[in-house]
Motif scaffolding. Sequence first.
Motif, short mmCIF file in Angstrom:
data_model
loop_
_atom_site.label_atom_id
_atom_site.label_comp_id
_atom_site.label_asym_id
_atom_site.label_seq_id
_atom_site.Cartn_x
_atom_site.Cartn_y
_atom_site.Cartn_z
N GLN A 124 0.82 -1.20 0.00
CA GLN A 124 0.00 0.00 0.00
C GLN A 124 0.86 1.26 0.00
O GLN A 124 0.56 2.22 -0.68
CB GLN A 124 -0.93 0.00 1.22
N TRP A 125 1.93 1.24 0.78
CA TRP A 125 2.88 2.34 0.80
C TRP A 125 4.12 1.92 1.57
O TRP A 125 4.11 0.94 2.33
CB TRP A 125 2.30 3.62 1.42
N CYS A 161 16.61 10.02 15.22
CA CYS A 161 15.79 9.26 16.16
C CYS A 161 14.52 10.01 16.52
O CYS A 161 14.56 11.12 17.06
CB CYS A 161 16.60 8.97 17.42
N ARG A 162 13.39 9.37 16.24
CA ARG A 162 12.12 10.00 16.53
C ARG A 162 11.00 8.99 16.45
O ARG A 162 11.12 7.95 15.81
CB ARG A 162 11.83 11.17 15.58
N LEU A 163 9.91 9.31 17.12
CA LEU A 163 8.65 8.59 16.97
C LEU A 163 7.84 9.37 15.95
O LEU A 163 7.59 10.56 16.13
CB LEU A 163 7.92 8.51 18.30
N VAL A 164 7.43 8.69 14.86
CA VAL A 164 6.71 9.38 13.79
C VAL A 164 5.31 8.78 13.67
O VAL A 164 5.15 7.56 13.52
CB VAL A 164 7.44 9.24 12.45
N ALA A 165 4.30 9.65 13.75
CA ALA A 165 2.93 9.25 13.49
C ALA A 165 2.65 9.36 12.00
O ALA A 165 2.89 10.42 11.40
CB ALA A 165 1.96 10.11 14.28
N LEU A 166 2.15 8.28 11.41
CA LEU A 166 1.91 8.23 9.97
C LEU A 166 0.43 8.05 9.68
O LEU A 166 -0.29 7.36 10.41
CB LEU A 166 2.68 7.05 9.35
N ASP A 167 -0.02 8.68 8.60
CA ASP A 167 -1.37 8.45 8.10
C ASP A 167 -1.45 7.04 7.53
O ASP A 167 -0.67 6.67 6.65
CB ASP A 167 -1.70 9.48 7.01
N GLY A 168 -2.37 6.23 8.04
CA GLY A 168 -2.46 4.85 7.62
C GLY A 168 -2.88 4.65 6.18
O GLY A 168 -2.71 3.55 5.64
N THR A 169 -3.41 5.68 5.55
CA THR A 169 -3.87 5.53 4.16
C THR A 169 -2.76 5.72 3.15
O THR A 169 -2.79 5.11 2.07
CB THR A 169 -5.00 6.53 3.86
N ASP A 170 -1.75 6.54 3.46
CA ASP A 170 -0.69 6.80 2.48
C ASP A 170 0.71 6.85 3.08
O ASP A 170 1.69 7.02 2.35
CB ASP A 170 -0.98 8.10 1.72
N GLY A 171 0.83 6.73 4.41
CA GLY A 171 2.15 6.74 5.03
C GLY A 171 2.76 8.10 5.25
O GLY A 171 3.92 8.20 5.67
N SER A 172 2.03 9.15 4.98
CA SER A 172 2.58 10.50 5.18
C SER A 172 2.68 10.82 6.67
O SER A 172 1.88 10.35 7.48
CB SER A 172 1.71 11.54 4.47
N ARG A 189 12.25 2.46 7.46
CA ARG A 189 11.02 2.61 6.70
C ARG A 189 9.98 1.57 7.13
O ARG A 189 10.33 0.44 7.45
CB ARG A 189 11.28 2.47 5.20
N VAL A 190 8.72 1.97 7.09
CA VAL A 190 7.61 1.07 7.38
C VAL A 190 6.93 0.71 6.07
O VAL A 190 6.60 1.58 5.26
CB VAL A 190 6.60 1.73 8.33
N ALA A 191 6.70 -0.59 5.85
CA ALA A 191 5.94 -1.06 4.71
C ALA A 191 4.55 -1.46 5.18
O ALA A 191 4.41 -2.21 6.15
CB ALA A 191 6.63 -2.24 4.04
N ALA A 192 3.53 -0.94 4.50
CA ALA A 192 2.14 -1.29 4.79
C ALA A 192 1.64 -2.24 3.70
O ALA A 192 1.70 -1.91 2.50
CB ALA A 192 1.27 -0.04 4.83
N LEU A 193 1.14 -3.40 4.10
CA LEU A 193 0.77 -4.45 3.16
C LEU A 193 -0.64 -4.94 3.44
O LEU A 193 -1.10 -4.94 4.59
CB LEU A 193 1.72 -5.64 3.28
N THR A 194 -1.34 -5.39 2.39
CA THR A 194 -2.62 -6.05 2.54
C THR A 194 -2.58 -7.36 1.78
O THR A 194 -1.92 -7.49 0.75
CB THR A 194 -3.78 -5.20 2.02
N TYR A 195 -3.32 -8.34 2.31
CA TYR A 195 -3.38 -9.66 1.68
C TYR A 195 -4.58 -9.71 0.74
O TYR A 195 -5.68 -9.24 1.07
CB TYR A 195 -3.50 -10.74 2.74
N ARG A 196 -4.36 -10.30 -0.43
CA ARG A 196 -5.45 -10.51 -1.39
C ARG A 196 -5.42 -11.96 -1.83
O ARG A 196 -4.39 -12.43 -2.35
CB ARG A 196 -5.31 -9.58 -2.59
#
Length: 417
Positions: free
Chosen positions: A37-38, A77-88, A406-413
Amino acid sequence: MRPRTALAVVVVLAVLSGTLVYGYETVTTHGGSLDEQWVSDTAVSVTGNHHAVAAGRVGNRSLVFAPVSGKHDTTDCRLVALDGTDGSAIWKHQVPPKDCWIHSVATLTLADYNGDGTPDVIAPTTEDKVYAFAPRTGKTELVHPLAAYGYSEAVVGHLTNQSARQIAVVDAKGTVFVITPSDSAVWKHHVGSYVWATPAIADFTADPGNELAVGFGKGFVTVYRSNGTVAWNTSAPFDGSLTWMTTGDATGDGKADVVAATDAGQVVALDGRNGHVLWKHDFGTYAAVNAFGDGNGDGTPEVYATAQDGKLRAIDAANGHVEWTTALTTGKVQMTPPPVMGDVTGDGHPELVAVTNDGTVSVVDPASGNVLASYSRNVPIWEHATVAGANGDGADEIYVMYGDGRVAALTYRANGG
């Protein structure tokens, strides 16, 4: 990944290499595919990030929280809050450069610690503090000093008061803190041992209420009563350093039991009532556990364990029988994080999500061990994935912290889905 044992060498070498190899692919197998997803824009110049993200739905918003670490004396070094729809990026908590190193933000917890109906982000850091942040804005809701840096994940539950919640956190040098939502310490207990495993609040004993189980790196487990006294302590079953721990009802008595893993390769199940050994295995080196549940629908739970050999095992939690073994990778890896369990298909039945140190994420059928789908980036993974129903579609998404930050957001299909 649990450093400061022989495992420390694994992470340190990765960090010092400074190698960043980008690129990814979606690999389809006979079960379906894992679709990207992103991938977040949170890269740093090391490849040793090894703390898991937190993710979930807060109100009507999908949010992901990334613990990013980097080189000392930098702003990596930081804690980053990301939008779950696009990773921003939405907001961040910056760790001061003097405190910046590879453990700067521990594995995160998204939990309602104060009972107001909204989960908060609980984050131990190398500032020798544990924070609670408002998830949408990053406002600091709580900050409590620790005796050393926070390495393991904090947990939230009803421990000392069944009508209120507490935060339990153990710093890296073995001081256990139980903290109220108003930032007062209920009790603390220092043990001269590093702690890498996540503690657990559950009903372990026949005593009323819950207890706190802590797995200490020197190879022992302690279960504390709600008032901080010791219910039981055991060290005899363990060889090597205790690096991972999970809990669940193995005996079917309605009480939680403890399963711990060591860098020497042992996986040991302990009766939660008294610490007696239920069963144990030796899988070589760097054993790891996390997922604990009835994956095959037979009415009894399984423990799912990995080791440095890149193999995943399903173990009957009651008797220790190994039900199946699957090779997650044929490559030579330095360690293998444990799998996690979630419903990534949305059909009401759980799947396993397993990662390997060579950068691959796989969805595995917990009944058979068959790999249903895989995804890979050419970057190492040192920590388990996170599964969470963040986007509200009824299926869990998969979020993976890669070594490069980096964080990878994935969905199963599923095939044909």
